[in-house]
Design an enzyme around this catalytic site. Structure first.
Site, PDB file in Angstrom:
ATOM      1  N   GLY A  11       0.841  -1.209   0.000  1.00  0.00           N
ATOM      2  CA  GLY A  11       0.000   0.000   0.000  1.00  0.00           C
ATOM      3  C   GLY A  11       0.873   1.255   0.000  1.00  0.00           C
ATOM      4  CB  ALA A  22      15.802  10.784   2.756  1.00  0.00           C
ATOM      5  NE  ARG A  72      -1.898  -4.522  -2.050  1.00  0.00           N
ATOM      6  CZ  ARG A  72      -1.560  -3.978  -0.872  1.00  0.00           C
ATOM      7  NH1 ARG A  72      -0.609  -4.513  -0.135  1.00  0.00           N
ATOM      8  NH2 ARG A  72      -2.182  -2.912  -0.414  1.00  0.00           N
ATOM      9  CG  ASP A 103       3.250  -7.455   7.408  1.00  0.00           C
ATOM     10  OD1 ASP A 103       2.634  -6.678   6.661  1.00  0.00           O
ATOM     11  OD2 ASP A 103       2.729  -8.474   7.897  1.00  0.00           O
ATOM     12  CB  SER A 105       7.252  -4.728   1.326  1.00  0.00           C
ATOM     13  OG  SER A 105       6.046  -4.336   0.723  1.00  0.00           O
ATOM     14  CB  THR A 125       2.443   0.296   6.337  1.00  0.00           C
ATOM     15  OG1 THR A 125       1.084  -0.003   6.663  1.00  0.00           O
ATOM     16  CG2 THR A 125       3.294  -0.036   7.549  1.00  0.00           C
ATOM     17  CG  ASP A 127      -2.027  -0.774   7.964  1.00  0.00           C
ATOM     18  OD1 ASP A 127      -2.825   0.141   7.649  1.00  0.00           O
ATOM     19  OD2 ASP A 127      -1.867  -1.796   7.280  1.00  0.00           O
ATOM     20  CG  ASP A 129       1.021  -3.362  10.290  1.00  0.00           C
ATOM     21  OD1 ASP A 129       1.988  -2.668   9.921  1.00  0.00           O
ATOM     22  OD2 ASP A 129       0.355  -4.079   9.504  1.00  0.00           O
ATOM     23  CG  MET A 169      -8.088   2.124   5.802  1.00  0.00           C
ATOM     24  SD  MET A 169      -7.072   2.756   4.455  1.00  0.00           S
ATOM     25  CE  MET A 169      -8.158   2.481   3.065  1.00  0.00           C
ATOM     26  N   GLY A 170      -6.210   0.087   9.008  1.00  0.00           N
ATOM     27  CA  GLY A 170      -5.213  -0.410   9.961  1.00  0.00           C
ATOM     28  C   GLY A 170      -5.056  -1.919   9.947  1.00  0.00           C
ATOM     29  NE  ARG A 171      -3.215  -4.637   4.933  1.00  0.00           N
ATOM     30  CZ  ARG A 171      -2.723  -5.369   3.981  1.00  0.00           C
ATOM     31  NH1 ARG A 171      -2.459  -6.639   4.201  1.00  0.00           N
ATOM     32  NH2 ARG A 171      -2.484  -4.875   2.815  1.00  0.00           N
ATOM     33  CD  GLU A 222      -8.771  -2.126   7.384  1.00  0.00           C
ATOM     34  OE1 GLU A 222      -9.540  -2.206   6.419  1.00  0.00           O
ATOM     35  OE2 GLU A 222      -7.557  -1.873   7.260  1.00  0.00           O
ATOM     36  NE  ARG A 252      -3.134   2.957   0.602  1.00  0.00           N
ATOM     37  CZ  ARG A 252      -3.577   1.809   0.094  1.00  0.00           C
ATOM     38  NH1 ARG A 252      -4.143   0.914   0.879  1.00  0.00           N
ATOM     39  NH2 ARG A 252      -3.444   1.555  -1.181  1.00  0.00           N
TER      40      ARG A 252
HETATM   41  P1  ATP Z   1       0.682  -2.786   3.413  1.00  0.00           P
HETATM   42  O1  ATP Z   1       0.631  -3.340   4.800  1.00  0.00           O
HETATM   43  O2  ATP Z   1       0.738  -1.289   3.420  1.00  0.00           O
HETATM   44  O3  ATP Z   1      -0.349  -3.302   2.472  1.00  0.00           O
HETATM   45  P2  ATP Z   1       2.702  -4.693   2.646  1.00  0.00           P
HETATM   46  O4  ATP Z   1       4.125  -4.535   2.296  1.00  0.00           O
HETATM   47  O5  ATP Z   1       2.413  -5.531   3.858  1.00  0.00           O
HETATM   48  O6  ATP Z   1       2.104  -3.224   2.771  1.00  0.00           O
HETATM   49  P3  ATP Z   1       1.726  -6.776   0.895  1.00  0.00           P
HETATM   50  O7  ATP Z   1       0.732  -6.734  -0.208  1.00  0.00           O
HETATM   51  O8  ATP Z   1       1.498  -7.724   2.009  1.00  0.00           O
HETATM   52  O9  ATP Z   1       1.882  -5.279   1.395  1.00  0.00           O
HETATM   53  O10 ATP Z   1       3.153  -7.144   0.262  1.00  0.00           O
HETATM   54  C1  ATP Z   1       3.678  -6.431  -0.860  1.00  0.00           C
HETATM   55  C2  ATP Z   1       4.372  -7.404  -1.789  1.00  0.00           C
HETATM   56  O11 ATP Z   1       5.450  -8.051  -1.086  1.00  0.00           O
HETATM   57  C3  ATP Z   1       3.506  -8.562  -2.279  1.00  0.00           C
HETATM   58  O12 ATP Z   1       2.710  -8.220  -3.383  1.00  0.00           O
HETATM   59  C4  ATP Z   1       4.553  -9.602  -2.639  1.00  0.00           C
HETATM   60  O13 ATP Z   1       5.121  -9.346  -3.895  1.00  0.00           O
HETATM   61  C5  ATP Z   1       5.617  -9.378  -1.550  1.00  0.00           C
HETATM   62  N1  ATP Z   1       5.395 -10.354  -0.473  1.00  0.00           N
HETATM   63  C6  ATP Z   1       4.388 -10.357   0.435  1.00  0.00           C
HETATM   64  N2  ATP Z   1       4.473 -11.420   1.264  1.00  0.00           N
HETATM   65  C7  ATP Z   1       5.547 -12.118   0.855  1.00  0.00           C
HETATM   66  C8  ATP Z   1       6.162 -13.341   1.286  1.00  0.00           C
HETATM   67  N3  ATP Z   1       5.694 -14.050   2.293  1.00  0.00           N
HETATM   68  N4  ATP Z   1       7.263 -13.758   0.619  1.00  0.00           N
HETATM   69  C9  ATP Z   1       7.756 -13.039  -0.415  1.00  0.00           C
HETATM   70  N5  ATP Z   1       7.227 -11.899  -0.873  1.00  0.00           N
HETATM   71  C10 ATP Z   1       6.140 -11.443  -0.258  1.00  0.00           C
END
Ligand code: ATP
Length: 320
Positions: A11, A22, A72, A103, A105, A125, A127, A129, A169-171, A222, A252
């Protein structure tokens, strides 16, 4: 290191641009080429990579979203997709990578780190979290956005003697709800970390009404349920007039707060500093106003520190 890459993933969050800026500036300061990887891991697989210039990061710090775009990618999680991503990093001579995201990512960053790419995570993020850092980039902006929404909603609720329930929001994390709830003087805050029964919350609203308080504001994270479901429950079990409001994506977007911009600057600087010292597999964060770094494993595993004391104090603040 001579060449590093930076990408935003998952996100988007206000303050990502300040972090990219930076990273670019600190890289340049150290004589390191900074490659911008567009559209997160998805774009990495597709080779959407090019060297960043001053123009790319000029006049972007105050803007929400991300100039590198984000995405994603399911393909990245497959062995073939992951191999393509690795090959692409080698093809562009990228020795170190900075991943700005949440997390999910970080899990991707950890896999790259396990496969020989020095990788640093920056928490981007709304969130909040990630338990290893007190704040993630974008959280403060999201809280400020919701807080100002609460006051607008309260005006119209008061005009009609209604209760408003606002879903934020916040998952699975209740931090946005808690902080915006306290800042916006919410009467009740519903979060996944503290399971306040809806029956009890409804009873509180009825008591408020009996005492003459006709307008109340409820914030529901949420992760604790849907505003509309809570409103239906209250309607079924009382004579309270209640409206459900879901602000959605406005949380966001928007200009990052000064706090988020400064946090992004500090974290971006430290991320480059670590890579330049040949250190990878870490995530940077802030704790007690000090910039810290922990292993990506710990960053992913550390449970969120929900502030129970502040949560319970809100019921004191909300007493009528
Ligand atoms: P937000 O919490 O803001 O949505 P996020 O980084 O947690 O951010 P995700 O959609 O969970 O968002 O992850 C982003 C991308 O990271 C995924 O689309 C995927 O490509 C990669 N990713 C997520 N989980 C894994 C995993 N377990 N192993 C490898 N790559 C992952």
């Amino acid at each position: 290191m001579k060449c590093i890459g930076v990408l935003t993933s998952g996100g988007d969050t206000p303050g990502m641009n300040a972090a990219i800026r930076a990273v670019f500036k600190e890289g340049e300061n150290r004589g390191i080429n900074v490659m911008g990887i567009y559209h997160g891991y998805k774009g990495l697989i597709a080779g959407m990579v090019r060297q960043l210039t001053h123009e790319d990061v000029a006049n972007v710090m105050h803007k929400g979203g991300t100039v590198l775009r984000t995405a994603r990618s399911e393909e990245f999680r497959t062995p073939e997709g992951f191999q393509k991503a690795l090959d692409m990093l080698h093809a562009f001579d990228i020795e170190g990578l900075i991943v700005i995201g949440g997390d999910g990512s970080y899990r991707g960053a950890k896999m790259l780190s396990d496969n020989g790419i020095k990788t640093i995570g920056i928490p981007g993020t709304i969130d909040n979290d990630l338990g290893y850092t007190d704040f993630t980039i974008g959280f403060d902006t999201a809280v400020n956005t919701i807080t100002s929404e609460i006051y607008k909603i309260r005006d119209t609720m008061r005009a009609h003697d209604r209760v408003g329930v606002i879903e934020v929001m916040g998952r699975n994390c209740g931090d946005i709800a808690l902080w915006a709830g306290v800042a916006g003087a919410a009467d009740i805050i519903l979060v996944p970390e503290c399971n306040l029964p809806w029956e009890e919350a409804t009873h509180q609203l009825v008591t408020n009404k009996l005492k003459g308080k006709l307008t109340s504001i409820v914030i529901i994270a949420e992760g604790a349920g849907k505003a509309e479901e809570f409103a239906s429950y209250v309607r079924e079990h009382s004579d309270i007039e209640i409206k459900a409001i879901v602000p959605g994506y406005i949380q966001r977007g928007g200009n990052p707060t000064a706090f988020d911009r400064v946090l992004a600057a500090r974290l971006g600087q430290r991320a480059v500093e670590l890579l330049d010292a040949d250190i990878g597999g870490r995530a940077v964060g802030i704790h007690d106003n000090h910039i810290v770094d922990v292993s990506l494993d710990e960053a992913i595993a550390r449970p969120d520190n929900f502030d129970q004391k502040l949560y319970h104090f809100n019921s004191v603040l909300a007493k009528f």
